[in-house]
Design an enzyme around this catalytic site. Structure first.
Site, PDB file in Angstrom:
ATOM      1  N   HIS A  49       0.807  -1.220   0.000  1.00 39.09           N
ATOM      2  CA  HIS A  49       0.000   0.000   0.000  1.00 39.09           C
ATOM      3  C   HIS A  49       0.843   1.275   0.000  1.00 39.09           C
ATOM      4  O   HIS A  49       0.279   2.368   0.107  1.00 39.09           O
ATOM      5  CB  HIS A  49      -0.910   0.017   1.229  1.00 39.09           C
ATOM      6  CG  HIS A  49      -1.887  -1.119   1.283  1.00 39.09           C
ATOM      7  ND1 HIS A  49      -2.869  -1.321   0.335  1.00 39.09           N
ATOM      8  CD2 HIS A  49      -2.024  -2.135   2.181  1.00 39.09           C
ATOM      9  CE1 HIS A  49      -3.569  -2.390   0.639  1.00 39.09           C
ATOM     10  NE2 HIS A  49      -3.082  -2.914   1.754  1.00 39.09           N
ATOM     11  N   GLN A 152      -1.177 -14.226   4.372  1.00 39.97           N
ATOM     12  CA  GLN A 152      -2.275 -13.475   4.978  1.00 39.97           C
ATOM     13  C   GLN A 152      -3.622 -14.058   4.573  1.00 39.97           C
ATOM     14  O   GLN A 152      -3.886 -14.294   3.388  1.00 39.97           O
ATOM     15  CB  GLN A 152      -2.212 -12.006   4.571  1.00 39.97           C
ATOM     16  CG  GLN A 152      -1.080 -11.243   5.252  1.00 39.97           C
ATOM     17  CD  GLN A 152      -1.354  -9.748   5.278  1.00 39.97           C
ATOM     18  OE1 GLN A 152      -0.914  -9.035   4.401  1.00 39.97           O
ATOM     19  NE2 GLN A 152      -2.079  -9.289   6.301  1.00 39.97           N
ATOM     20  N   GLU A 154      -7.306 -12.985   4.366  1.00 43.17           N
ATOM     21  CA  GLU A 154      -7.988 -11.691   4.351  1.00 43.17           C
ATOM     22  C   GLU A 154      -9.336 -11.756   3.642  1.00 43.17           C
ATOM     23  O   GLU A 154      -9.864 -10.735   3.220  1.00 43.17           O
ATOM     24  CB  GLU A 154      -7.102 -10.647   3.656  1.00 43.17           C
ATOM     25  CG  GLU A 154      -5.717 -10.495   4.298  1.00 43.17           C
ATOM     26  CD  GLU A 154      -4.908  -9.382   3.675  1.00 43.17           C
ATOM     27  OE1 GLU A 154      -4.952  -8.273   4.211  1.00 43.17           O
ATOM     28  OE2 GLU A 154      -4.253  -9.634   2.636  1.00 43.17           O
ATOM     29  N   ALA A 179      -8.782  -5.773   8.576  1.00 43.35           N
ATOM     30  CA  ALA A 179      -9.520  -4.781   7.790  1.00 43.35           C
ATOM     31  C   ALA A 179     -10.099  -5.415   6.529  1.00 43.35           C
ATOM     32  O   ALA A 179     -11.290  -5.267   6.224  1.00 43.35           O
ATOM     33  CB  ALA A 179      -8.605  -3.609   7.430  1.00 43.35           C
ATOM     34  N   ASP A 180      -9.255  -6.126   5.785  1.00 42.29           N
ATOM     35  CA  ASP A 180      -9.731  -6.751   4.552  1.00 42.29           C
ATOM     36  C   ASP A 180     -10.718  -7.876   4.835  1.00 42.29           C
ATOM     37  O   ASP A 180     -11.701  -8.046   4.106  1.00 42.29           O
ATOM     38  CB  ASP A 180      -8.553  -7.286   3.746  1.00 42.29           C
ATOM     39  CG  ASP A 180      -7.846  -6.190   2.964  1.00 42.29           C
ATOM     40  OD1 ASP A 180      -8.531  -5.362   2.341  1.00 42.29           O
ATOM     41  OD2 ASP A 180      -6.613  -6.153   2.971  1.00 42.29           O
TER      42      ASP A 180
END
Length: 259
Positions: A49, A152, A154, A179-180
Site C-alpha cells: 500500500h 495473509q 484476508e 480490515a480486509d
C-alpha cells in the site's frame, strides 16, 4: 561473518510469541537500528500500500543484517518476480497478501524456496552475504531454512480454504488482515464482531494443529492482550504513522493543558 539466523523462526518454533511493527512512510534506513534498539522482534515494510522503491528496500535490508531484529517485506502481490527479487534484495521473509487457496500457497512456496523445496532461481545476494563468498549449496540450504514465509488470510474464500493453506509445507506463519477480512465479510472495520472472532479462533486452532504460528495485525493494545491470551503468536502491532500521530496528540494535549 555468518549468514543471519532467524531468531523469529526459532522463537515461533519454540512456541513463543514475536512482536513486530509495520513501517509505511519511514524511508531512512536509520529506522532499522532505531526499531531494533527498542527490542522489536521484527519490522515489516509494507510495499503493498506504500511507495518504497528498490534502492530504499535494499538499504534497509543491508542494515538489518547487522541487527538481531528481522526485516520482512509485504509484497504487492504473489507474483514470482516480486517475491524472488525481494528475497534477492535481502528481505528476511515475505508477507503475502490475500492468499485464498492451496494452489496460490504452493505457488508461493515454489517461488520462494530453492530446490528441492521449490523452483526459485539461484543468485547469491551480495546484500544477504555482505559481499562474503559462500558455496551455492550452503547459501540455498540456509535460505530454505531461515527465510520466513507468512501468508495473509484476508477473505472468506481464504477462511474456507484455511486447512489447505495452513497444511501446505513451507508456511511458517499466518497473519490475519482484519480490515480486509471484515470488509470481505460485509462488516467493514467490525473486528469484534462474532463472525470475526470466530474466524480468529479458527485460525489459531488450525495453526496449532499444523505447527504454524497464528498471527494478526492489530492497532489496539487491549485487542493484542485478548488475542495473545487466546494463542496468537506472530503479532504485528500498529505502524509508524500511527505511533507518531498518537504520541503527538498525547503530547499536544498535555502542552495545551499548561495554558
Amino acid at each position: 561473518m555468518n549468514l543471519k539466523i532467524s531468531k523469529v523462526k526459532q522463537k515461533l518454533k519454540n512456541g513463543e510469541a514475536c512482536f513486530g511493527t509495520m513501517l509505511r512512510i519511514l524511508k531512512s534506513p536509520q529506522a532499522v537500528p532505531m526499531c531494533a534498539s527498542e527490542g522489536w522482534d521484527y519490522v515489516l515494510l509494507d510495499t503493498e500500500h506504500n511507495d518504497y522503491d528498490y534502492e530504499t528496500l535494499g538499504n534497509f535490508c543491508a542494515l538489518a543484517k547487522y541487527e538481531e531484529m528481522a526485516l520482512f517485506v509485504r509484497v504487492p502481490d504473489k507474483l514470482y518476480h516480486q517475491m524472488a527479487q525481494m528475497l534477492d534484495i535481502g528481505a528476511e521473509g515475505l508477507v503475502l497478501p490475500q492468499v485464498k487457496t492451496r494452489e496460490e500457497t504452493e505457488r508461493i512456496i515454489r517461488s520462494t524456496k530453492y530446490a528441492p523445496l521449490g523452483k526459485r532461481g539461484v543468485s547469491i545476494s551480495s546484500t544477504v552475504t555482505l559481499f562474503r563468498d559462500y558455496d551455492i549449496e550452503i547459501y540455498t540450504t540456509w535460505a530454505n531454512e531461515e527465510l520466513m514465509t507468512v501468508v495473509q488470510i484476508e477473505s472468506e474464500e481464504g477462511m474456507a480454504n484455511l486447512v489447505d493453506i495452513v497444511a501446505t509445507p513451507g508456511v511458517d506463519a499466518i497473519m490475519i488482515g482484519p480490515a480486509d477480512l471484515s470488509d470481505d465479510m460485509g462488516i467493514p472495520g467490525q473486528i469484534h464482531h462474532p463472525r470475526m472472532e470466530s474466524a480468529f479462533r479458527e485460525v489459531i486452532r488450525q495453526c496449532d494443529i499444523y505447527g504454524v504460528a497464528p498471527g494478526i495485525h492489530l492497532n489496539n493494545l487491549d485487542d493484542v492482550k485478548k488475542w495473545r491470551a487466546e494463542g496468537m503468536r506472530f503479532i504485528t502491532y500498529s505502524y509508524d504513522t500511527k505511533f507518531f500521530k498518537d504520541a503527538s496528540r498525547e503530547a499536544l494535549q498535555s502542552l495545551r493543558s499548561f495554558g
